[in-house]
Motif scaffolding. Sequence first.
Motif: not given
Lengths: 201, 201
Positions: A109, A111-113, A131-132, A135, A150, A152, A154, A157-158, B168, B190
Amino acid sequence: MRTLVPFDATDPKTRLAGLFTPSERRDLAGVLLADVLAALRAAGGDPLVVATESVDCAAPVVVDERPLSEAVNARLDAGTAVVMADLALATPRALARFFAADGDVVLAPGLGGGTNALVVRDDAFAVDYHGTSYLDHLRAAHEGGLSVREFDATRLALDVDERADLADVLVRGEGEAGAWLREAGVRLDRTGGRTTVTRSE
Amino acid sequence: MRTLVPFDATDPKTRLAGLFTPSERRDLAGVLLADVLAALRAAGGDPLVVATESVDCAAPVVVDERPLSEAVNARLDAGTAVVMADLALATPRALARFFAADGDVVLAPGLGGGTNALVVRDDAFAVDYHGTSYLDHLRAAHEGGLSVREFDATRLALDVDERADLADVLVRGEGEAGAWLREAGVRLDRTGGRTTVTRSE
Protein backbone atom coordinates in the motif's frame (compact mmCIF):
# COMPACT_ATOMS: atom_id res chain seq x y z
CA MET A 1 10.55 -11.21 -11.82
CA ARG A 2 8.93 -9.52 -14.83
CA THR A 3 7.96 -6.05 -13.57
CA LEU A 4 5.76 -3.47 -15.24
CA VAL A 5 6.74 0.11 -14.39
CA PRO A 6 4.02 2.58 -15.43
CA PHE A 7 5.46 5.99 -16.26
CA ASP A 8 3.82 9.32 -17.05
CA ALA A 9 6.23 10.79 -19.59
CA THR A 10 3.87 13.57 -20.61
CA ASP A 11 3.18 15.88 -17.66
CA PRO A 12 4.62 14.25 -14.56
CA LYS A 13 4.66 15.50 -10.97
CA THR A 14 2.09 18.26 -11.48
CA ARG A 15 1.70 18.75 -7.73
CA LEU A 16 5.32 19.93 -7.62
CA ALA A 17 4.59 22.74 -10.09
CA GLY A 18 5.13 25.29 -7.30
CA LEU A 19 8.74 24.18 -6.97
CA PHE A 20 9.84 23.14 -10.46
CA THR A 21 9.33 24.13 -14.11
CA PRO A 22 7.68 21.56 -16.43
CA SER A 23 11.09 20.69 -17.84
CA GLU A 24 12.53 20.20 -14.35
CA ARG A 25 9.57 18.02 -13.40
CA ARG A 26 10.25 15.79 -16.40
CA ASP A 27 13.92 15.63 -15.37
CA LEU A 28 13.03 14.69 -11.83
CA ALA A 29 10.56 12.04 -13.00
CA GLY A 30 13.33 10.59 -15.18
CA VAL A 31 15.77 10.45 -12.27
CA LEU A 32 13.16 8.79 -10.07
CA LEU A 33 12.46 6.26 -12.83
CA ALA A 34 16.18 5.54 -13.22
CA ASP A 35 16.50 4.99 -9.46
CA VAL A 36 13.57 2.56 -9.45
CA LEU A 37 14.90 0.68 -12.49
CA ALA A 38 18.35 0.33 -10.90
CA ALA A 39 16.87 -0.92 -7.63
CA LEU A 40 14.60 -3.34 -9.50
CA ARG A 41 17.47 -4.86 -11.47
CA ALA A 42 19.60 -5.19 -8.33
CA ALA A 43 16.67 -7.03 -6.72
CA GLY A 44 16.40 -9.48 -9.61
CA GLY A 45 13.58 -7.68 -11.39
CA ASP A 46 13.16 -7.60 -15.16
CA PRO A 47 11.50 -4.23 -15.80
CA LEU A 48 9.31 -3.17 -18.71
CA VAL A 49 8.41 0.53 -18.68
CA VAL A 50 4.82 1.18 -19.76
CA ALA A 51 4.90 4.84 -20.73
CA THR A 52 2.41 7.41 -22.00
CA GLU A 53 4.93 8.45 -24.64
CA SER A 54 8.43 7.43 -25.62
CA VAL A 55 11.11 7.87 -22.97
CA ASP A 56 14.83 7.26 -22.87
CA CYS A 57 15.76 4.98 -19.97
CA ALA A 58 17.75 1.88 -19.05
CA ALA A 59 14.97 -0.63 -19.74
CA PRO A 60 12.66 -1.69 -22.57
CA VAL A 61 9.79 0.73 -23.09
CA VAL A 62 6.34 0.17 -24.54
CA VAL A 63 4.18 3.19 -25.28
CA ASP A 64 0.50 2.77 -24.39
CA GLU A 65 -1.79 5.78 -24.40
CA ARG A 66 -4.68 4.04 -22.68
CA PRO A 67 -5.57 4.84 -19.07
CA LEU A 68 -3.20 3.35 -16.47
CA SER A 69 -5.32 0.37 -15.39
CA GLU A 70 -6.03 -0.73 -18.98
CA ALA A 71 -2.41 -0.43 -20.03
CA VAL A 72 -1.31 -2.52 -17.03
CA ASN A 73 -4.03 -5.18 -17.30
CA ALA A 74 -3.18 -5.75 -20.97
CA ARG A 75 0.21 -7.09 -19.79
CA LEU A 76 -0.60 -8.54 -16.35
CA ASP A 77 0.14 -12.26 -16.58
CA ALA A 78 0.59 -14.47 -13.54
CA GLY A 79 4.08 -13.99 -12.16
CA THR A 80 4.19 -10.29 -12.94
CA ALA A 81 4.89 -7.39 -10.60
CA VAL A 82 3.81 -3.78 -11.02
CA VAL A 83 5.97 -1.14 -9.36
CA MET A 84 5.36 2.59 -9.59
CA ALA A 85 8.12 4.73 -11.11
CA ASP A 86 8.36 7.27 -8.26
CA LEU A 87 9.12 5.12 -5.20
CA ALA A 88 12.13 7.19 -4.22
CA LEU A 89 12.94 5.23 -1.06
CA ALA A 90 12.84 1.80 -2.72
CA THR A 91 16.02 -0.20 -2.15
CA PRO A 92 17.14 -3.49 -3.72
CA ARG A 93 16.71 -5.10 -0.29
CA ALA A 94 13.10 -3.93 0.09
CA LEU A 95 12.22 -4.96 -3.47
CA ALA A 96 13.87 -8.38 -3.12
CA ARG A 97 11.84 -9.04 0.04
CA PHE A 98 8.74 -7.82 -1.80
CA PHE A 99 9.32 -10.19 -4.74
CA ALA A 100 9.88 -13.07 -2.30
CA ALA A 101 6.68 -12.48 -0.29
CA ASP A 102 4.10 -15.26 -0.47
CA GLY A 103 0.59 -14.79 -1.78
CA ASP A 104 -1.51 -15.07 -4.93
CA VAL A 105 -1.55 -11.29 -4.68
CA VAL A 106 1.00 -9.24 -2.73
CA LEU A 107 0.01 -5.61 -2.18
CA ALA A 108 2.33 -2.82 -1.05
CA PRO A 109 0.00 0.00 0.00
CA GLY A 110 0.94 3.60 -0.60
CA LEU A 111 0.17 6.41 1.79
CA GLY A 112 -3.41 7.59 1.32
CA GLY A 113 -4.82 4.26 0.13
CA GLY A 114 -3.09 3.75 -3.20
CA THR A 115 -1.29 0.61 -4.37
CA ASN A 116 2.37 1.37 -4.98
CA ALA A 117 3.48 -2.12 -5.89
CA LEU A 118 1.90 -5.52 -6.34
CA VAL A 119 2.78 -9.03 -7.37
CA VAL A 120 0.16 -11.15 -9.14
CA ARG A 121 0.45 -14.94 -9.29
CA ASP A 122 -3.03 -15.70 -10.68
CA ASP A 123 -4.32 -14.76 -14.11
CA ALA A 124 -7.78 -13.90 -12.76
CA PHE A 125 -6.61 -10.75 -10.98
CA ALA A 126 -6.89 -7.33 -12.64
CA VAL A 127 -5.82 -3.94 -11.32
CA ASP A 128 -8.02 -0.89 -10.87
CA TYR A 129 -6.04 2.15 -9.85
CA HIS A 130 -9.03 4.46 -9.70
CA GLY A 131 -10.13 5.52 -6.20
CA THR A 132 -8.78 3.96 -3.00
CA SER A 133 -7.14 1.18 -4.94
CA TYR A 134 -5.59 -0.60 -1.97
CA LEU A 135 -9.02 -1.39 -0.52
CA ASP A 136 -10.40 -2.24 -3.98
CA HIS A 137 -7.52 -4.61 -4.68
CA LEU A 138 -7.94 -6.29 -1.28
CA ARG A 139 -11.65 -6.76 -1.95
CA ALA A 140 -11.11 -8.06 -5.50
CA ALA A 141 -8.57 -10.61 -4.29
CA HIS A 142 -10.86 -11.83 -1.48
CA GLU A 143 -13.83 -12.04 -3.84
CA GLY A 144 -11.72 -14.05 -6.27
CA GLY A 145 -10.72 -16.49 -3.54
CA LEU A 146 -7.07 -15.47 -3.82
CA SER A 147 -4.63 -15.36 -0.92
CA VAL A 148 -3.44 -11.82 -0.20
CA ARG A 149 -0.39 -10.55 1.59
CA GLU A 150 -0.03 -6.93 2.74
CA PHE A 151 3.60 -5.97 2.28
CA ASP A 152 4.17 -3.14 4.71
CA ALA A 153 7.23 -0.99 4.02
CA THR A 154 7.72 2.75 4.00
CA ARG A 155 10.35 2.17 1.33
CA LEU A 156 7.54 1.14 -0.99
CA ALA A 157 4.75 3.28 0.54
CA LEU A 158 6.33 6.66 -0.18
CA ASP A 159 5.71 7.89 -3.70
CA VAL A 160 6.81 11.35 -4.69
CA ASP A 161 3.72 13.49 -5.22
CA GLU A 162 3.78 16.39 -2.82
CA ARG A 163 6.36 18.83 -1.53
CA ALA A 164 6.49 17.10 1.87
CA ASP A 165 7.41 13.80 0.19
CA LEU A 166 10.67 15.39 -0.93
CA ALA A 167 11.72 15.69 2.72
CA ASP A 168 11.72 11.90 3.00
CA VAL A 169 13.81 11.64 -0.17
CA LEU A 170 16.39 14.00 1.36
CA VAL A 171 16.39 12.14 4.68
CA ARG A 172 16.32 8.51 3.55
CA GLY A 173 16.68 8.28 -0.23
CA GLU A 174 19.59 6.12 -1.42
CA GLY A 175 19.32 6.78 -5.17
CA GLU A 176 20.24 9.75 -7.35
CA ALA A 177 17.03 11.71 -6.72
CA GLY A 178 18.36 13.13 -3.44
CA ALA A 179 21.42 14.51 -5.19
CA TRP A 180 19.23 15.94 -7.97
CA LEU A 181 17.10 17.74 -5.37
CA ARG A 182 20.12 19.12 -3.50
CA GLU A 183 21.60 20.31 -6.80
CA ALA A 184 18.30 22.08 -7.51
CA GLY A 185 18.58 23.92 -4.19
CA VAL A 186 15.95 21.91 -2.32
CA ARG A 187 16.56 21.78 1.43
CA LEU A 188 14.77 20.45 4.49
CA ASP A 189 12.55 23.00 6.19
CA ARG A 190 11.34 22.36 9.71
CA THR A 191 10.04 25.83 10.51
CA GLY A 192 6.40 24.80 10.16
CA GLY A 193 4.58 22.00 11.90
CA ARG A 194 5.61 19.24 9.52
CA THR A 195 8.98 18.70 7.93
CA THR A 196 8.88 19.83 4.32
CA VAL A 197 11.30 21.47 1.92
CA THR A 198 12.09 24.87 0.51
CA ARG A 199 14.04 25.78 -2.58
CA SER A 200 16.75 28.36 -3.05
CA GLU A 201 18.70 28.81 -6.27
CA MET B 1 9.93 -5.33 26.65
CA ARG B 2 9.73 -2.27 28.90
CA THR B 3 8.32 0.49 26.68
CA LEU B 4 8.10 4.19 27.34
CA VAL B 5 5.11 5.86 25.66
CA PRO B 6 5.43 9.65 25.71
CA PHE B 7 2.04 11.35 25.73
CA ASP B 8 1.01 14.98 25.42
CA ALA B 9 -2.04 15.13 27.68
CA THR B 10 -2.18 18.91 27.67
CA ASP B 11 -2.86 20.21 24.16
CA PRO B 12 -2.56 17.28 21.78
CA LYS B 13 -3.02 17.17 18.01
CA THR B 14 -2.97 20.93 17.49
CA ARG B 15 -2.60 20.50 13.73
CA LEU B 16 -6.07 18.95 13.67
CA ALA B 17 -7.62 22.09 15.20
CA GLY B 18 -9.39 22.79 11.90
CA LEU B 19 -11.35 19.54 12.25
CA PHE B 20 -11.85 19.05 16.00
CA THR B 21 -12.49 21.06 19.17
CA PRO B 22 -9.81 20.95 21.90
CA SER B 23 -11.95 18.48 23.84
CA GLU B 24 -12.34 16.25 20.79
CA ARG B 25 -8.61 16.39 20.16
CA ARG B 26 -7.96 15.19 23.71
CA ASP B 27 -10.51 12.40 23.16
CA LEU B 28 -8.86 11.35 19.91
CA ALA B 29 -5.41 11.41 21.50
CA GLY B 30 -6.76 9.16 24.28
CA VAL B 31 -8.20 6.68 21.76
CA LEU B 32 -4.92 6.62 19.84
CA LEU B 33 -3.04 6.03 23.10
CA ALA B 34 -5.40 3.19 24.05
CA ASP B 35 -4.88 1.57 20.63
CA VAL B 36 -1.09 1.77 20.97
CA LEU B 37 -1.17 0.40 24.53
CA ALA B 38 -3.37 -2.54 23.46
CA ALA B 39 -1.09 -3.33 20.51
CA LEU B 40 2.00 -3.06 22.72
CA ARG B 41 0.65 -5.48 25.32
CA ALA B 42 -0.42 -7.95 22.62
CA ALA B 43 3.16 -7.76 21.27
CA GLY B 44 4.67 -8.52 24.68
CA GLY B 45 5.40 -4.93 25.60
CA ASP B 46 5.28 -3.59 29.16
CA PRO B 47 4.24 0.06 28.68
CA LEU B 48 4.89 3.03 30.95
CA VAL B 49 3.15 6.21 29.82
CA VAL B 50 5.29 9.33 30.30
CA ALA B 51 2.72 12.12 30.26
CA THR B 52 2.79 15.90 30.53
CA GLU B 53 -0.06 15.69 33.03
CA SER B 54 -2.13 12.95 34.61
CA VAL B 55 -4.14 10.79 32.23
CA ASP B 56 -6.51 7.88 32.68
CA CYS B 57 -5.41 4.88 30.62
CA ALA B 58 -4.77 1.15 30.77
CA ALA B 59 -1.11 1.39 31.83
CA PRO B 60 1.02 2.91 34.60
CA VAL B 61 1.53 6.65 34.12
CA VAL B 62 4.32 8.89 35.30
CA VAL B 63 3.88 12.65 34.99
CA ASP B 64 6.99 14.51 33.86
CA GLU B 65 6.74 18.13 32.82
CA ARG B 66 10.22 18.33 31.35
CA PRO B 67 10.75 18.51 27.59
CA LEU B 68 10.21 15.20 25.75
CA SER B 69 13.85 14.19 25.29
CA GLU B 70 14.73 14.86 28.94
CA ALA B 71 11.71 12.98 30.24
CA VAL B 72 12.57 9.99 28.06
CA ASN B 73 16.32 9.97 28.75
CA ALA B 74 15.67 9.99 32.50
CA ARG B 75 14.13 6.50 32.09
CA LEU B 76 16.05 5.08 29.12
CA ASP B 77 17.92 2.02 30.43
CA ALA B 78 19.35 -0.66 28.15
CA GLY B 79 16.55 -2.96 27.07
CA THR B 80 13.97 -0.21 26.82
CA ALA B 81 11.80 0.74 23.87
CA VAL B 82 10.21 4.11 23.19
CA VAL B 83 7.03 4.12 21.10
CA MET B 84 5.02 7.21 20.26
CA ALA B 85 1.40 7.33 21.41
CA ASP B 86 -0.14 8.19 18.03
CA LEU B 87 1.01 5.35 15.76
CA ALA B 88 -2.50 4.57 14.57
CA LEU B 89 -1.48 1.81 12.16
CA ALA B 90 0.67 -0.10 14.66
CA THR B 91 -0.36 -3.75 15.00
CA PRO B 92 0.78 -6.39 17.51
CA ARG B 93 2.53 -8.15 14.61
CA ALA B 94 4.49 -5.06 13.55
CA LEU B 95 5.47 -4.27 17.15
CA ALA B 96 6.50 -7.85 17.91
CA ARG B 97 8.79 -7.84 14.85
CA PHE B 98 10.12 -4.45 15.96
CA PHE B 99 10.92 -5.71 19.48
CA ALA B 100 12.64 -8.76 17.98
CA ALA B 101 14.85 -6.81 15.56
CA ASP B 102 18.59 -7.03 16.22
CA GLY B 103 20.78 -4.04 16.98
CA ASP B 104 22.21 -2.02 19.86
CA VAL B 105 19.80 0.61 18.60
CA VAL B 106 16.74 -0.14 16.43
CA LEU B 107 15.17 2.92 14.82
CA ALA B 108 11.72 3.07 13.23
CA PRO B 109 11.73 6.31 11.21
CA GLY B 110 8.61 8.39 10.92
CA LEU B 111 7.60 10.23 7.79
CA GLY B 112 9.47 13.51 7.55
CA GLY B 113 12.55 12.43 9.44
CA GLY B 114 11.26 11.84 12.95
CA THR B 115 11.85 8.76 15.10
CA ASN B 116 8.55 7.08 15.86
CA ALA B 117 9.88 4.12 17.80
CA LEU B 118 13.24 2.88 18.98
CA VAL B 119 14.79 0.10 21.01
CA VAL B 120 17.95 0.80 23.00
CA ARG B 121 20.19 -2.01 24.21
CA ASP B 122 23.15 0.09 25.37
CA ASP B 123 23.16 2.53 28.26
CA ALA B 124 25.32 5.01 26.39
CA PHE B 125 22.57 6.01 23.94
CA ALA B 126 20.37 9.05 24.59
CA VAL B 127 17.48 10.39 22.53
CA ASP B 128 17.19 13.87 21.05
CA TYR B 129 13.81 14.44 19.44
CA HIS B 130 14.58 17.99 18.37
CA GLY B 131 15.05 18.49 14.61
CA THR B 132 15.40 15.65 12.11
CA SER B 133 15.77 13.14 14.90
CA TYR B 134 16.11 10.07 12.70
CA LEU B 135 19.34 11.37 11.18
CA ASP B 136 20.57 12.62 14.55
CA HIS B 137 19.89 9.23 16.17
CA LEU B 138 21.66 7.41 13.32
CA ARG B 139 24.67 9.69 13.72
CA ALA B 140 24.74 9.37 17.51
CA ALA B 141 24.64 5.58 17.31
CA HIS B 142 27.43 5.47 14.72
CA GLU B 143 29.57 7.90 16.73
CA GLY B 144 29.04 5.75 19.82
CA GLY B 145 30.18 2.64 17.95
CA LEU B 146 26.75 1.04 18.33
CA SER B 147 25.15 -1.25 15.78
CA VAL B 148 22.02 0.27 14.26
CA ARG B 149 19.08 -1.31 12.50
CA GLU B 150 16.58 0.69 10.49
CA PHE B 151 13.17 -0.89 11.02
CA ASP B 152 11.15 0.08 7.98
CA ALA B 153 7.39 -0.22 8.38
CA THR B 154 4.57 2.10 7.45
CA ARG B 155 2.71 0.69 10.42
CA LEU B 156 5.25 2.44 12.64
CA ALA B 157 6.07 5.35 10.31
CA LEU B 158 2.63 6.90 10.24
CA ASP B 159 1.92 9.13 13.21
CA VAL B 160 -1.28 11.13 13.34
CA ASP B 161 -0.41 14.80 12.96
CA GLU B 162 -2.11 16.15 9.86
CA ARG B 163 -5.49 15.84 8.24
CA ALA B 164 -4.12 13.61 5.46
CA ASP B 165 -2.82 11.14 8.07
CA LEU B 166 -6.42 10.42 9.05
CA ALA B 167 -7.02 8.96 5.58
CA ASP B 168 -4.52 6.21 6.34
CA VAL B 169 -6.24 5.54 9.66
CA LEU B 170 -9.55 5.10 7.84
CA VAL B 171 -7.99 2.88 5.16
CA ARG B 172 -5.67 0.66 7.23
CA GLY B 173 -6.18 1.30 10.94
CA GLU B 174 -7.07 -1.81 12.95
CA GLY B 175 -7.72 -0.18 16.34
CA GLU B 176 -10.56 1.93 17.71
CA ALA B 177 -9.38 5.24 16.24
CA GLY B 178 -10.96 4.48 12.85
CA ALA B 179 -14.35 3.93 14.48
CA TRP B 180 -13.92 7.12 16.53
CA LEU B 181 -13.23 9.08 13.32
CA ARG B 182 -16.21 7.59 11.48
CA GLU B 183 -18.44 8.34 14.47
CA ALA B 184 -17.20 11.95 14.33
CA GLY B 185 -18.26 12.17 10.67
CA VAL B 186 -14.79 11.97 9.17
CA ARG B 187 -14.76 10.47 5.67
CA LEU B 188 -12.23 9.86 2.91
CA ASP B 189 -12.05 12.66 0.36
CA ARG B 190 -10.35 12.03 -2.96
CA THR B 191 -11.56 15.12 -4.79
CA GLY B 192 -8.18 16.87 -4.56
CA GLY B 193 -4.80 15.60 -5.63
CA ARG B 194 -4.03 13.63 -2.49
CA THR B 195 -6.38 11.47 -0.50
CA THR B 196 -7.40 13.30 2.64
CA VAL B 197 -10.55 13.55 4.75
CA THR B 198 -13.51 15.82 5.25
CA ARG B 199 -15.90 16.02 8.17
CA SER B 200 -19.66 16.20 8.17
CA GLU B 201 -21.75 16.17 11.34
